[in-house]
Design a protein around this motif. Structure first.
Motif: not given
Ligand SMILES: Nc1ncnc2c1ncn2[C@@H]1O[C@H](COP(=O)(O)OP(=O)(O)OP(=O)(O)O)[C@@H](O)[C@H]1O
Ligand SMILES: [Mg+2]
Length: 196
Positions: A1-14
């Protein structure tokens, strides 16, 4: 069973003049019981990724779901409950509380959950035995070796029996035998960062 799903994440600093793209469009999923290792050079975004999954940090774009709940939109009480009940986090620099003994560091989360003392005692001693840190339970962090601190940090993360353990370079200060032990005692899903 799927627990964690990460979809197209982006993280920009500044901002515009000095923008760091720490995460640039990442998608993956983690099954229940699965162990996932994230490998990458220093500065490649491993800690940022784990911090976004743990909700310590917020993604700039994209979605992260745990058990089909979108955790990027959680707030207040729901967010605290999610962190307390679903997650175990092993920090890159351990983050043990200096004024508490190993025993107190490991038991803190269970105390906050108001578990009965006998139950807490049993859980702490069981996990300490699994990780070989029974003899340091009464010591303070400054009295422990680096590897012992790392194992106490691991014990603290798994003692609550979380759904997901996030481990940021959890075995850097351990010999390979202790490292295997640390990562195999938890039967929950694990996302672990490691340097290249
Ligand atoms: N708060 C912040 N503000 C600005 N830039 C940041 C911030 N935190 C991290 N960064 C930048 O984001 C990038 C990714 O950092 P991160 O800590 O995720 O790397 P890492 O893969 O964990 O590295 P290491 O293996 O050295 O721990 C780096 O270029 C870093 O300088
Ligand atoms: Mg890091």
């Amino acid at each position: 069973m799927e627990l964690l799903n990460i979809q197209h994440i982006e993280k920009y600093y500044g901002s515009k003049s000095s923008l760091t793209k720490a995460i640039d469009d990442i998608s993956f999923s983690v099954e229940e019981g699965e162990f996932v290792a994230i490998m990458g050079a220093s500065g490649s975004g491993k800690t940022t990724l784990l911090n976004c999954i743990s909700t310590i940090d917020r993604v700039t774009a994209g979605h992260i779901s745990l058990e089909n709940t979108d955790i990027t939109t959680l707030k207040g009480k729901a967010l605290n409950k999610f962190r307390r009940e679903k997650l175990g986090f092993i920090f890159q620099d351990f983050n043990l509380l200096d004024t508490l003994t190993a025993y107190e560091n490991i038991s803190l989360a269970l105390s906050i959950q108001k578990k009965p003392a006998a139950e807490i005692d049993k859980a702490v001693k069981t996990v300490a035995e699994q990780l070989g840190i029974t003899e340091v339970l009464q010591k303070y962090p400054y009295q422990m070796s680096g590897g012992q601190k790392q194992r106490v940090a691991s014990a603290r993360a798994i003692v609550t029996d979380p759904k997901l353990v996030l481990a940021d370079e959890p075995t850097g200060a351990l010999d390979s035998k202790a490292a295997r032990c640390c990562l195999s005692v938890s039967s929950t899903s694990t996302v672990s960062a490691a340097p290249l």
